[in-house]
Enzyme design. Structure first.
Site, PDB file in Angstrom:
ATOM      1  N   SER A  12      18.772  94.117  71.362  1.00 53.87           N
ATOM      2  CA  SER A  12      19.247  92.739  71.328  1.00 53.87           C
ATOM      3  C   SER A  12      19.336  92.125  72.722  1.00 53.87           C
ATOM      4  O   SER A  12      18.341  92.007  73.414  1.00 53.87           O
ATOM      5  CB  SER A  12      20.587  92.675  70.599  1.00 53.87           C
ATOM      6  OG  SER A  12      20.965  91.346  70.380  1.00 53.87           O
ATOM      7  N   GLU A  69      30.423  85.587  63.912  1.00 50.42           N
ATOM      8  CA  GLU A  69      31.250  86.335  64.859  1.00 50.42           C
ATOM      9  C   GLU A  69      31.228  85.560  66.169  1.00 50.42           C
ATOM     10  O   GLU A  69      30.230  84.903  66.493  1.00 50.42           O
ATOM     11  CB  GLU A  69      30.752  87.772  65.031  1.00 50.42           C
ATOM     12  CG  GLU A  69      29.346  87.911  65.534  1.00 50.42           C
ATOM     13  CD  GLU A  69      28.885  89.366  65.625  1.00 50.42           C
ATOM     14  OE1 GLU A  69      29.637  90.264  65.241  1.00 50.42           O
ATOM     15  OE2 GLU A  69      27.751  89.570  66.080  1.00 50.42           O
ATOM     16  N   LYS A  71      23.248  88.299  61.114  1.00 52.51           N
ATOM     17  CA  LYS A  71      23.218  87.081  61.921  1.00 52.51           C
ATOM     18  C   LYS A  71      21.768  86.695  62.210  1.00 52.51           C
ATOM     19  O   LYS A  71      20.896  87.554  62.327  1.00 52.51           O
ATOM     20  CB  LYS A  71      24.026  87.249  63.191  1.00 52.51           C
ATOM     21  CG  LYS A  71      23.675  88.451  64.040  1.00 52.51           C
ATOM     22  CD  LYS A  71      24.640  88.561  65.206  1.00 52.51           C
ATOM     23  CE  LYS A  71      24.318  89.731  66.091  1.00 52.51           C
ATOM     24  NZ  LYS A  71      25.033  90.950  65.746  1.00 52.51           N
TER      25      LYS A  71
END
Length: 622
Positions: free
Chosen positions: A175, A434, A448
């Site tokens: 990520s 979040e 997400k």
């Protein structure tokens, strides 16, 4: 003579029993040199052995990775606790063993594999190569594999798992972590990330099959096996089609005068965000040329995390000023998170926090639901979710509007599995988030998704523009209606796990053994919840409603002044994070006063509970 000596040394390294003085280490070295077929990582271990670097060998070879909030994540390089060819093969063998046990139809339904654009030359390690090895292990066992033929956003993997009815999937990504890292993110058949007990069971299975099987290294299978399919075109088409479910003003989008700049942070996002804009009827966003194409070195940013704010958005903000674009959209390198900046009247840029964006998304998704709902739709059937360290703004909106709000443990894996439960019970979930800029609009994906979030923000901004309202002005309207929610999130770096443990243990035995603090400086504490131990003083039975999470530290303090603060360890990085929020009622509108109170409380929290100088904590550099 010297050449022969070198040759003898190599021969001894590979064949002699190892004499490091530590039998456990000798065994680990022998295993590594026997099993690793990547010349670069094998050489890294040989060099350490040759130079007598026993401590580093022990650090690399005598422990294993465990599943954190986002699967396995570590630095790339040689060793059982790093991400490399061998550990990815071992992890996939463990996955195979576990999935074979769980699914009798595993070999009919298959497995999905995706990857981002990370890589490290010194270890001959790249996300694409690791994805091929993941596929090879499974193909060698006659499992059908859906391997994407090019890099994709992380949300494409959970989406594909659901759409193709596969038993599970893996995304090779770290990520927004630093460039040295990579990871192995696992999704279950539901399309949500794995939670306990699957993670522990998979780790057990990995331990049971650490030696590579015949065929596990054969990445040629990816090109030759009839069981390998490329789902790219099909999944991309279906995903873009599903996006239309959360598009409400296509005609208006096609006419907007607003211009958008998009940066993909040297990652996977460019092509997919361009396509999403097309689906919503927009002209394409303006890409940041220096950051548009994949670059595993992330060479134009000091860290590839858009959450760091203006300092890492420099190139996109300057381009937006030149192009007269008011809004900048930044997807992180694997395009599962989104940062947004808007040019204000005073010529400054406002970079929204994850909590502020969630207030806008929450308002927007509910407003669109109200305007488009069938006549018999019941607001009591509608849900929004957030992780417990995120803003309580959705809770305030839900109380006012009559829908349900739920909290989960930190990490989108908890949100994904809760959404799945709610959907199976006939509920409608509009939005989840979040605070670390992870958003989910709709439920086509159970993780997400920065691609869909980017285009939803564009639509929201275009709609507001028709009324001459900016995103910032709308955020203030949301706060005025539902109550100001001022929050601040930051972190300290700490590379010493015992220090982290002692900080949290001190809070559990503050003035005397087994006593939590009653004050933080001058601020009185009303309730304490410790998810690590399962304690919650606000519950009649003193037990936490959220499931116990023993392998991470997390304590939440509710103060008498309405502030909620949480201290927790990161599941992916060596950080102690703090989250603090002042939740005001709509009649408290003195924002300067609220901000001052929050600032003082955070200072007290850091000074009294974290003690940075005493504990050698490194402040986040801004």
């Amino acid at each position: 003579m010297a050449e022969n000596a070198e040759g003898d040394l190599n021969s001894n390294l590979l064949h002699a029993p190892y004499r490091t003085g530590d039998p456990q280490l000798d065994t680990a070295v022998a295993q590594w040199l026997r099993w690793d077929k990547n010349p670069k990582t094998k050489e890294q271990i040989e060099n350490l052995l040759r130079n007598g670097m026993n401590k580093e060998l022990r650090d690399r070879l005598c422990c294993r990775m465990t599943f954190g909030t986002a699967g396995l994540r570590s630095a790339m390089g040689a060793g059982f606790c790093y991400i490399n060819d061998l550990t990815v093969i071992q992890s996939t063998q463990g996955m195979y063993k576990y999935l074979e046990r769980c699914f009798s139809d595993f070999k009919q339904r298959g497995f999905v594999v995706g990857y981002d654009t990370r890589g490290q030359v010194t270890s001959s390690c790249s996300s694409q190569r690791l994805a091929k090895l993941t596929a090879a292990v499974l193909l060698a066992k006659d499992v059908p594999v859906y391997l994407f033929s090019r890099y994709v956003p992380t949300p494409f993997v959970p989406y594909a798992v659901q759409e193709l009815k596969a038993v599970a999937g893996v995304m090779i990504t770290a990520s927004h972590n630093r460039k040295e890292d990579n990871g192995y993110k696992v999704y279950w058949e539901t399309g949500a990330q794995i939670t306990s007990p699957h993670d522990k069971e998979i780790l057990k299975c990995i331990e049971e099959c650490v030696e590579p099987w015949n065929g596990s290294w054969n990445d040629n299978l990816v090109d030759t096996s009839p069981l390998k399919k490329d789902p790219l075109q099909d999944i991309c088409k279906r995903y873009m089609e599903d996006l239309k479910k959360i598009c409400f003003y296509r005609e208006l989008n096609s006419k907007t005068t607003l211009k958008f700049v998009h940066t993909s942070f040297h990652g996977v996002g460019h092509d997919y965000v361009q396509l999403a804009f097309q689906v919503f009827g927009f002209k394409p966003p303006i890409p940041v040329p220096e950051q548009k194409d994949p670059d595993p070195d992330f060479s134009t940013v000091k860290c590839p995390n858009p959450e760091e704010g203006e300092s890492v958005l420099e190139l996109s903000l300057r381009l937006a000023e030149r192009e007269n674009a008011r809004i900048v959209l930044a997807t992180d390198p694997d395009a599962d998170r989104l940062a947004v900046a808007e040019l204000q009247e005073n010529g400054r840029w406002k970079v929204f926090t994850g909590n502020e964006l969630a207030a806008l998304f929450g308002w927007w998704m509910f407003d669109c639901w109200k305007k488009n709902k069938p006549r018999n739709a019941d607001v009591k059937n509608v849900y929004m979710l957030a992780t417990t360290v995120s803003s309580k703004i959705l809770k305030a909106i839900a109380l006012e509007e009559g829908f349900h709000f739920e909290e989960t443990l930190p990490g989108f894996k908890w949100i994904g599995s809760r959404i799945k439960d709610l959907l199976e019970n006939g509920k409608e979930v509009l939005f989840a988030f979040e605070e670390s800029i992870g958003f989910l609009c709709g439920t086509s994906v159970l993780d997400k998704d920065g691609v869909s979030a980017a285009v939803v923000v564009a639509e929201m901004a275009s709609y507001l523009e028709t009324m001459n309202i900016t995103l910032m002005e709308q955020l203030i309207k949301v706060y005025e209606k539902y109550g100001y929610h001022m929050s601040k999130t930051s972190y300290f770096l700490c590379y010493d796990p015992p220090t982290i443990k002692s900080i949290f243990e001190r809070l559990r035995n503050f003035d005397s053994p087994k006593e939590y603090p009653k004050f933080c400086g001058t601020f009185a504490i009303l309730h304490i919840r410790d998810v690590t131990t399962g304690y919650d003083s606000s519950q009649p039975n003193k037990k936490s409603v959220l499931p116990v999470s023993k392998n991470s530290q997390m304590i939440t303090f509710t103060f008498q002044n309405g502030c909620v603060a949480t201290l927790r360890t990161s599941g992916t990085e060596p950080k102690i994070k703090y989250y603090a929020e002042m939740c005001a009622s709509p009649d408290q509108s003195d924002t300067a006063l609220l901000e001052e109170e929050l600032k003082k409380l955070i200072e007290a929290l850091i000074k009294n509970f974290l003690e940075p100088s005493k504990n050698g904590l490194i402040w986040r550099s801004v």
